[in-house]
Write a protein that holds these residues in place. Structure first.
Motif, PDB file in Angstrom:
ATOM      1  N   ALA A 127       0.808  -1.226   0.000  1.00 32.31           N
ATOM      2  CA  ALA A 127       0.000   0.000   0.000  1.00 32.31           C
ATOM      3  C   ALA A 127       0.839   1.273   0.000  1.00 32.31           C
ATOM      4  CB  ALA A 127      -0.969  -0.021   1.180  1.00 32.31           C
ATOM      5  N   TYR A 139      -5.668  -6.240   7.892  1.00 32.94           N
ATOM      6  CA  TYR A 139      -4.254  -5.907   7.678  1.00 32.94           C
ATOM      7  C   TYR A 139      -3.378  -6.857   8.513  1.00 32.94           C
ATOM      8  CZ  TYR A 139      -0.096  -2.879   7.736  1.00 32.94           C
ATOM      9  OH  TYR A 139       1.177  -2.376   7.621  1.00 32.94           O
ATOM     10  N   ASN A 184      -8.861  -1.915   6.112  1.00 33.07           N
ATOM     11  CA  ASN A 184      -8.018  -2.544   5.102  1.00 33.07           C
ATOM     12  C   ASN A 184      -8.024  -4.039   5.394  1.00 33.07           C
ATOM     13  OD1 ASN A 184      -5.899  -3.553   3.585  1.00 33.07           O
ATOM     14  ND2 ASN A 184      -4.297  -2.461   4.699  1.00 33.07           N
ATOM     15  N   HIS A 191      -5.899   5.164   7.349  1.00 32.77           N
ATOM     16  CA  HIS A 191      -6.570   5.411   6.064  1.00 32.77           C
ATOM     17  C   HIS A 191      -7.673   6.479   6.170  1.00 32.77           C
ATOM     18  CE1 HIS A 191      -4.638   2.023   3.939  1.00 32.77           C
ATOM     19  NE2 HIS A 191      -4.728   1.378   5.083  1.00 32.77           N
ATOM     20  N   LYS A 247      -0.069   7.139   4.430  1.00 30.67           N
ATOM     21  CA  LYS A 247      -0.938   6.615   3.362  1.00 30.67           C
ATOM     22  C   LYS A 247      -1.501   7.778   2.555  1.00 30.67           C
ATOM     23  CE  LYS A 247      -0.077   2.881   4.533  1.00 30.67           C
ATOM     24  NZ  LYS A 247       0.701   1.933   3.817  1.00 30.67           N
ATOM     25  N   THR A 270      -9.881   3.794   1.596  1.00 32.85           N
ATOM     26  CA  THR A 270      -8.579   3.251   1.177  1.00 32.85           C
ATOM     27  C   THR A 270      -8.495   3.281  -0.355  1.00 32.85           C
ATOM     28  OG1 THR A 270      -8.909   0.846   0.805  1.00 32.85           O
ATOM     29  CG2 THR A 270      -8.683   1.559   3.112  1.00 32.85           C
ATOM     30  N   ASN A 313      -4.069  -2.765  -5.572  1.00 32.06           N
ATOM     31  CA  ASN A 313      -3.767  -1.372  -5.233  1.00 32.06           C
ATOM     32  C   ASN A 313      -4.132  -0.451  -6.402  1.00 32.06           C
ATOM     33  OD1 ASN A 313      -2.542   1.080  -4.683  1.00 32.06           O
ATOM     34  ND2 ASN A 313      -0.721   0.138  -3.765  1.00 32.06           N
TER      35      ASN A 313
END
Ligand SMILES: Cc1ncc(COP(=O)(O)O)c(C=O)c1O
Length: 391
Positions: A37, A121, A172, A203, A234, A321, A367
């Motif tokens: 990410a 995650y 995530n 996020h 991020k 995200t 992604n």
């Protein structure tokens, strides 16, 4: 200023984990990396300018940040998230994951139980297990095509040994932005059982649908029993600068965490990280607003492509995200065969769903923070590979 997210920037030979280490990790030199990410986009111009200014100053000694560093964070949280943060609440850590690790060590004992919501995650599981604590999984469930929390299962699994919950908000990999009502429900359960809520909100700024609610902004009760993990990494593509801010309203919890940071010699700050964070939070909004439009357009392209060319796949709605969560179970492959298909046949490096734990098997995470042409190439490779195995 109009940012050009279509511009392809070569990232090979820069030490990038995504672009320079995919060959070793996935075993193919032609693999197209669409996994870890971070974004294939340049950071906002004001951030680049601040870093150049810092580099030209030429002295990179020990750094703590000025009051203006905290002011920038406070301003961002207020403007973007309607959360009034006090300067003294802000602790610094080189990253959210190192902070989670320290939080687990500081606020639980070996053998204690910590709740997480799979699929999630994967470092959450790691920081719990590597510290000799026990994972209690409260898996998300799907209702009407959307992931939701299972409160009944949560209450059933809570016992005296459960001391902490690590929440992924936004989530995530499933892409949910939890509503205020959902957060209140889970928060009430944790309060009732005296469970410390650790809300990973890395996020929080990457929201496409709905509004992000900061857990600690819901009520003073929630604020006093929670730790909020934030970072510009991020949001503005600054992960390599290793700077995050852990915000803790409760003075006793904060003192314990600050002492742990000192005891682990983690009290210092990255000179460039401080400069970039301050600039991003002060001047990065225009870039972020344009980025979100681009990510949404990439998601729409992906959804359209799947509908037209990859009808065995199902993509979940993306509220937050830049990571799309795609169900591949209709292909009828076990997780090794799916991995083989994506990495070896299609030559696209994606995160396989099973690494996110229960409920992730048969899924892939893609992604979307890449140029449209990279996305097109990745999808075409997947389509051709599926075509080949179908004969
Ligand atoms: C939920 C979540 N937390 C933390 C991180 C990483 O944070 P850091 O790089 O600050 O350790 C990520 C990265 O993808 C993430 O998705």
């Amino acid at each position: 200023m109009k940012y050009d997210f279509d511009k392809h920037i070569i990232r090979t030979n820069t030490g990038s984990v995504k672009w320079d280490h995919s060959e070793t990790l996935f075993g193919d030199k032609d693999i197209l990396p669409m996994w870890v990410a971070d974004m294939d986009f340049k950071a906002p111009q004001p951030v680049i300018d601040a870093l150049i200014e810092k580099a030209e100053h030429g002295i990179f000694g020990y750094t703590k940040g000025l009051g203006s560093y905290h002011d920038a964070i406070i301003g961002w949280m207020k403007e973007r998230h309607k959360w009034e943060v006090k300067s003294e609440w802000i602790c610094h850590s080189p990253g959210v994951v190192p902070a989670l690790n320290l939080i687990v060590q500081t606020f639980t004992d070996p053998g204690d139980k910590i709740i997480i919501q799979h699929p999630v995650y994967y470092p959450f599981t790691k920081v719990i297990e590597m510290n000799g604590r026990t994972v209690v999984s409260n898996p998300l469930k799907v209702e009407n095509g959307q992931y939701v929390m299972d409160y009944l299962d949560l209450e059933e699994k809570i016992d005296e040994e459960v001391k902490m919950m690590i929440l992924c908000s936004p989530h995530n990999p499933v892409g949910r932005v939890w509503t205020r009502e959902e957060l209140i429900r889970v928060g009430e359960i944790c309060l009732k059982h005296n469970i410390l809520m650790v809300s990973d909100e890395v996020h929080a700024d990457l929201v496409l649908k709905g509004d992000h609610t900061v857990f600690a902004a819901i009520s003073d009760e929630f604020a006093q029993r929670s730790i909020i993990c934030t970072a510009p990494s991020k949001t503005f593509n600054l992960a390599g600068l290793q700077t995050s801010n852990i915000i803790i309203p409760n003075p006793e919890i904060r003192e314990k965490f600050s002492n742990a940071l000192e005891a682990n010699f983690m009290g210092g700050m990255n000179t460039f990280g401080v400069a970039a964070t301050e600039s991003a939070y002060r001047y990065g909004e225009e870039w972020l607003d344009q980025l979100l439009v681009y990510v949404q357009a990439n998601f729409d392209y992906l959804a359209g492509y799947i509908e037209t060319h990859l009808q065995d796949l199902v993509v979940y709605p993306l509220e937050g995200t830049y990571l799309a969560w795609i169900d591949c179970r209709e292909l009828g492959l076990d997780h090794q065969a799916l991995e083989e298909l994506i990495h070896k046949e299609a030559k696209v490096a994606l995160n396989q769903g099973y690494i996110f734990g229960e409920g992730g098997e048969g899924f892939i995470r893609l992604n979307l923070a890449c140029t449209r042409s990279t996305l097109e190439e990745g999808l075409q490779r997947i389509e051709r590979a599926i075509g080949r195995i179908r004969g």
